[in-house]
Design an enzyme around this catalytic site. Structure first.
Site, mmCIF file in Angstrom:
data_model
loop_
_atom_site.group_PDB
_atom_site.id
_atom_site.type_symbol
_atom_site.label_atom_id
_atom_site.label_comp_id
_atom_site.label_asym_id
_atom_site.label_seq_id
_atom_site.Cartn_x
_atom_site.Cartn_y
_atom_site.Cartn_z
ATOM 1 N N ARG A 87 0.858 -1.181 0.000
ATOM 2 C CA ARG A 87 0.000 0.000 0.000
ATOM 3 C C ARG A 87 0.903 1.243 0.000
ATOM 4 O O ARG A 87 1.971 1.237 0.626
ATOM 5 C CB ARG A 87 -0.889 0.029 1.250
ATOM 6 C CG ARG A 87 -1.879 1.181 1.237
ATOM 7 C CD ARG A 87 -2.573 1.409 2.576
ATOM 8 N NE ARG A 87 -3.471 2.570 2.484
ATOM 9 C CZ ARG A 87 -3.923 3.259 3.519
ATOM 10 N NH1 ARG A 87 -3.583 2.897 4.745
ATOM 11 N NH2 ARG A 87 -4.708 4.290 3.350
ATOM 12 N N HIS A 88 0.466 2.304 -0.677
ATOM 13 C CA HIS A 88 1.237 3.545 -0.694
ATOM 14 C C HIS A 88 1.532 4.029 0.740
ATOM 15 O O HIS A 88 0.839 3.665 1.682
ATOM 16 C CB HIS A 88 0.470 4.631 -1.455
ATOM 17 C CG HIS A 88 -0.894 4.881 -0.863
ATOM 18 N ND1 HIS A 88 -1.078 5.616 0.274
ATOM 19 C CD2 HIS A 88 -2.109 4.432 -1.235
ATOM 20 C CE1 HIS A 88 -2.359 5.628 0.580
ATOM 21 N NE2 HIS A 88 -3.012 4.916 -0.311
ATOM 22 N N GLY A 89 2.521 4.884 0.868
ATOM 23 C CA GLY A 89 2.871 5.440 2.178
ATOM 24 C C GLY A 89 1.911 6.543 2.609
ATOM 25 O O GLY A 89 0.893 6.786 1.946
#
Ligand SMILES: *[C@@H]1O[C@H](CO)[C@@H](O)[C@H](O)[C@H]1NC(C)=O
Length: 487
Positions: A87-89
């Site tokens: 998942r993106h940061g």
């Protein structure tokens, strides 16, 4: 170390002056401490999908510790392929969230002056006035983009993964890394930051080149894979665009638990309760989480809530995830089966290559997506399933639920499939084994609780999904002519 007041007694300066000096120096020490250690809030465990990775995973080993204990199952088994969903940061709020926050902020600015000191909090502050005076630093352009802390999340994850699997992330394999991403900026940027972290791993101290100039090239966009939910007609009609599908979310927003918070917040902020609603309460709560995750500050928005409120707001967030991305409807998870199959196709290919004594052509596959990518997949695999569904009416009974999105999909959350090849296997079947990691911790199999399994057994267990799930059929909307798009 902070000195206790007792050590002041023996000081040779006048007591009052000594106290002032001690206070000043301890204050500056506090400031120093706070800039080194992450600021925490008692509300942090309840931020759901807006939870910082380090809050969900305290005590992460650093890259150096991982390097010393580089991953091996047994002496004879070595990792040959890694497929990771990431998942993106940490990100900015979306434009929609910012608009709601602005609305709430204006409401506070236009409220009548507090009467006779009511509305003051425990410290005697008028919290509504504090918040009204505080400028909002969020702007529309931010719209869900990755923040600097989010880039750091990715670089640090890359460093830990490369230390844990040194052979897979070797210099020689660098050109064979495959990166796939959702088209959203925050995901593309997460892929780039991850690559920069890997560069740091191999070239400490040297500035990273532009990802376009890196051997493996920039991440490739594939929304059919990473944003399957946008491409599944049945999901769109039955859940996403269906105003009654999230019935329990709406009912909980209007239920007694939320009403209690609405009344309390209205009193604290001195605004008419009719001007507030669950969405505005939620955005105030999220603002506390955003200020903490993005700026590392504990903002006065956090003071609006106590831990009991936070638990209710966490449940509201989890309810939405449950009905939209989890077990609430079968289509939520079935829509992810192409992604699930894709993971196994990569592993099948690696197995075939090893069996022919060829090098594995794609030893590392990194796929950057969303909480909405990971949750359906984990549900498809049977993880975090509670006996009873999460509903608007069983908040208390669900206190110890498994489906807690802050533990499962915080920012930078990741699910890894590690394929191992074992040299001294007694049978060909035992030659290939798989271990799964969720947020860098071993994820036991949902069906047996074992921490590692034979690749063939894993495929057998999930054969229904691997063989019988075809998104073209699963996602066909009943109202549509199902054969027309097959032709
Ligand atoms: C919308 O959701 C409700 C509740 O799950 C369901 O009964 C109804 O069939 C759905 N409507 C559509 C158009 O799919």
């Amino acid at each position: 170390m902070l000195r206790g007041p007792s050590s002041l007694v023996g000081a040779s300066v006048a007591p009052a002056a000594a106290l002032a000096v001690a206070l000043l120096s301890s204050l500056s020490r506090c400031d120093l401490l706070e800039s080194e250690q992450p600021v925490v809030s008692v509300l942090s465990p309840y931020f759901g999908t807006k939870t910082r990775y380090e809050d969900a995973n305290p005590g992460l080993p650093d890259a150096e510790v991982l390097r010393r204990g580089a991953e091996r199952l047994e002496d004879a088994c070595t990792p040959v392929q890694l497929v990771a969903l990431i998942r993106h940061g940490t990100r900015y709020p979306t434009a929609k969230q910012i608009a709601k926050l602005r609305h709430l902020h204006r409401l506070l600015q236009s409220r009548a002056p507090a009467l006779g000191g009511s509305g003051a909090d425990d410290d005697g502050r008028d919290l509504g006035a504090v918040l009204a005076r505080r400028p909002l630093w969020y702007a529309d352009w931010m719209d869900g983009q990755l923040v600097e802390k989010g880039r750091q999340d990715m670089r640090q994850l890359a460093l830990r993964m490369a230390s844990r699997f040194p052979a897979l992330f070797s210099r020689e394999n660098y050109g064979r890394l495959r990166l796939i991403t959702s088209s959203k900026h925050r995901c593309v940027d997460s892929g780039d930051a991850f690559l920069q972290g890997l560069w740091q791993h191999h070239h400490p101290g040297l500035p990273a080149p532009d990802v376009a100039d890196m051997e493996c090239g920039p991440p490739r966009i594939n929304d059919k894979l990473m944003r399957f939910f946008d491409h599944c007609e049945k999901f769109l009609t039955e859940v996403e665009k269906n105003t009654t599908a999230l019935y329990h979310v709406e009912a909980f927003k209007n239920g007694p638990e939320m009403q209690k918070i609405l009344n309390k917040v209205a009193a604290t902020l001195q605004v008419p309760v009719n001007n507030l609603n669950a969405d505005l309460i939620q955005v105030a709560f999220f603002t506390c989480s955003f200020d903490l995750a993005i700026k590392g500050v504990k903002s006065p928005w956090c003071d609006v809530f106590d831990v009991d409120d936070a638990k209710v707001l966490e449940y509201l967030n989890d309810l939405k995830q449950y009905w939209k991305r989890g077990y609430g409807y079968t289509i939520n998870s079935r829509s992810s089966c192409t992604l699930f199959q894709d993971i196994f196709q990569h592993m099948d290919k690696a197995v075939a290559e090893k069996q022919r004594s060829q090098p594995v052509s794609s030893p590392v596959i990194l796929q950057f997506g969303h909480a909405e990518t990971l949750l359906p997949l984990l549900s498809l695999m049977g993880y975090f399933k509670d006996k009873e569904p999460l509903t608007a009416y069983n908040y208390k009974e669900q206190t110890h639920r498994k489906f807690r999105s802050g533990h499962i999909v915080p920012y930078a959350s990741n699910l890894m499939f590690v394929l191992y090849h074992c040299e001294n296997a007694k049978t060909p079947k035992e030659e290939f084994q798989v271990q799964m990691l969720l947020n860098e911790k071993v994820l036991p199999l949902a069906y047996s609780q074992e921490t590692v399994c034979l690749y063939e057994d894993l495929k057998t267990h999930y054969k229904d999904i691997l063989q019988d799930c075809h998104t073209s059929e699963e996602c066909a909307s009943p109202k549509m002519n199902t054969t027309s798009d097959e032709l």
